[in-house]
Scaffold this active site. Structure first.
Site, short mmCIF file in Angstrom:
data_model
loop_
_atom_site.label_atom_id
_atom_site.label_comp_id
_atom_site.label_asym_id
_atom_site.label_seq_id
_atom_site.Cartn_x
_atom_site.Cartn_y
_atom_site.Cartn_z
N TYR A 1 0.83 -1.20 0.00
CA TYR A 1 0.00 0.00 0.00
C TYR A 1 0.86 1.25 0.00
O TYR A 1 1.97 1.23 0.51
CB TYR A 1 -0.91 0.01 1.24
CG TYR A 1 -1.98 -1.03 1.27
CD1 TYR A 1 -2.32 -1.78 0.15
CD2 TYR A 1 -2.67 -1.31 2.46
CE1 TYR A 1 -3.31 -2.74 0.20
CE2 TYR A 1 -3.66 -2.28 2.51
CZ TYR A 1 -3.97 -2.98 1.39
OH TYR A 1 -4.95 -3.95 1.44
N SER B 1 -13.53 -4.49 1.32
CA SER B 1 -14.51 -3.90 0.40
C SER B 1 -15.95 -4.23 0.79
O SER B 1 -16.77 -4.61 -0.06
CB SER B 1 -14.26 -4.35 -1.05
OG SER B 1 -13.10 -3.75 -1.56
N LEU C 1 -18.14 -2.22 1.34
CA LEU C 1 -18.97 -1.22 0.64
C LEU C 1 -18.78 -1.33 -0.87
O LEU C 1 -19.20 -0.44 -1.62
CB LEU C 1 -18.63 0.19 1.12
CG LEU C 1 -18.90 0.46 2.61
CD1 LEU C 1 -18.44 1.86 2.98
CD2 LEU C 1 -20.37 0.27 2.94
N GLY D 1 -17.15 1.46 -2.71
CA GLY D 1 -17.97 2.66 -2.72
C GLY D 1 -19.29 2.52 -3.45
O GLY D 1 -20.17 3.39 -3.33
N LEU E 1 -21.84 0.61 -2.89
CA LEU E 1 -23.00 0.46 -2.00
C LEU E 1 -23.35 1.74 -1.24
O LEU E 1 -24.37 1.78 -0.55
CB LEU E 1 -22.77 -0.69 -1.03
CG LEU E 1 -22.86 -2.09 -1.66
CD1 LEU E 1 -22.35 -3.16 -0.72
CD2 LEU E 1 -24.30 -2.40 -2.09
N THR E 2 -22.53 2.78 -1.39
CA THR E 2 -22.92 4.07 -0.81
C THR E 2 -23.99 4.73 -1.68
O THR E 2 -24.68 5.64 -1.21
CB THR E 2 -21.72 5.03 -0.73
OG1 THR E 2 -21.31 5.39 -2.07
CG2 THR E 2 -20.54 4.37 -0.01
N GLY E 3 -24.08 4.31 -2.94
CA GLY E 3 -25.01 4.93 -3.87
C GLY E 3 -24.44 6.13 -4.59
O GLY E 3 -25.11 6.73 -5.45
N LYS E 4 -23.18 6.50 -4.30
CA LYS E 4 -22.64 7.74 -4.86
C LYS E 4 -22.36 7.66 -6.35
O LYS E 4 -22.17 8.70 -7.00
CB LYS E 4 -21.37 8.15 -4.11
CG LYS E 4 -20.20 7.20 -4.24
CD LYS E 4 -19.03 7.67 -3.36
CE LYS E 4 -17.85 6.72 -3.40
NZ LYS E 4 -16.77 7.17 -2.50
#
Length: 347
Positions: free
Chosen positions: A53, A236, A238, A241, A243-246
């Site tokens: 990372y 992961s 989410l 990202g 599943l945030t709907g963004k």
């Protein structure tokens, strides 16, 4: 914050784990340190990183930078290291570390020492193999996975070689416990068998991708987890990202992961939009934040040790922390089950 056992180690970890893979790219060192402070204050006692990372993007010149950022926090907060379980990972074959060398007794000592130095700590609590040398069906490779080219004898010999090397690191006090990542049920079972026969480090945890959109873990690995006390550390949760709907309706927020990696690592498929919309709709109709629903759902899984979430901003961190107060109703759980049947494995 609910605490869960970390396999058979005797340690307990918080239901949420602070992921750090953006520390050094999307997340600055100062912001990373602020996230660690806030997470610990909120009751999180589990931080996950890796030698390779940061990501988004992965560059040879930035390998190790995330560990260095965590290490600088450790150096500036002497006496607080025992407040959290620290996990890191040794990259598998083909990584940009060590010119892609496979995990072996030759690479383990230098890699452990490198992580210890960068992390500025005396011990790594959970040392994980990032992915198996022989390859993995994770990262969307399940659609074409073919293990027929594997050499079983070579695989077993490498596992024995690595476990013996890990035992030496335990004996030195450099690492405490051992975990896998992106492994299969067969691979995990072999590691368990060898460790029990030889008295070498036992697999404590599995770090695989798992979310409402990615449920490969629900069958064979779930059974292994429950029967062998190998808890899942879900990455992961989410779905990068989604599943945030963004990202609904084609939105690409500035600075988001999708603005850097347009296909979200192969997750952007024609079927994913309908799946995301279905889950966001469930959350909205029941007055739930989609982030809260996705993370609270992870908590209901019988094999879950902790869910690793990443936040590029403090605001995102605060939203994720709010999930611990959310309990999903039977009605919501039933609707999630129906959505899963209608939109199975959309990527």
């Amino acid at each position: 914050m609910k605490m869960n056992p970390l396999g058979r180690t005797g340690l307990t970890v918080s239901e949420l784990c602070l992921g750090t893979m953006t520390f050094g790219t999307q997340t600055s060192e100062a912001e990373g340190h602020a996230q660690i402070d806030r997470a610990l204050a909120a009751g999180i006692n589990f931080i996950d990183t890796a030698e390779m990372y940061p990501v988004n993007p992965i560059r040879a010149e930035t390998i190790g930078r995330t560990e260095e950022i965590i290490g600088n926090w450790n150096a500036a907060n002497k006496g607080r290291r025992d407040e959290f379980v620290l996990a890191t990972k040794h990259s598998g074959e083909g990584s940009r570390a060590r010119n892609g060398a496979p995990i072996s007794s030759k690479t383990i000592p230098e890699t452990v020492e490198g992580s210890l130095k960068r992390l500025q700590t005396d011990v790594i609590d959970l040392y994980q193999f990032h992915w198996p040398n022989r390859g993995s069906y994770m990262f969307r490779q399940n659609w074409t996975y073919d293990p027929s080219g594997q050499n079983k004898d070579e695989t077993i010999a490498n596992m024995e070689d690595c476990l013996e090397a890990l035992q030496k690191q335990v004996d030195k006090g450099n690492i405490r416990f051992f975990g896998l990542s992106n492994e299969s049920a067969w691979g995990t079972a072999q590691f368990l068998r060898i460790s029990e026969e030889r008295g070498w480090p036992r697999v404590a945890t599995m770090q695989n991708e798992y979310s409402l959109l990615c449920r490969l873990y629900d069958t064979d690995l779930a059974e292994l987890s429950v029967n062998e006390d190998v808890g899942l550390i879900a990455f992961s949760p989410l779905a990068a990202g989604l599943l945030t709907g963004k990202y609904l309706d084609g939105a690409v927020p500035e600075g988001s992961r999708k603005s850097i990696v347009s296909d979200l690592g192969g997750r952007m498929t024609p079927r994913v939009h309908g799946a995301v919309a279905a889950y966001v709709d469930i959350a909205e109709r029941h007055g739930l934040d989609p982030v809260h629903m996705a993370l609270a759902w992870c908590r209901t899984r019988p094999f879950m040790a902790s869910a690793i979430f990443g936040a590029t901003t403090m605001d995102q961190l605060e939203v994720a922390l709010g999930s611990v107060d959310v309990v999903l109703s039977e009605e919501v759980m039933g609707e999630i089950d129906k959505a899963h049947r209608a939109h199975p494995m959309p990527y």
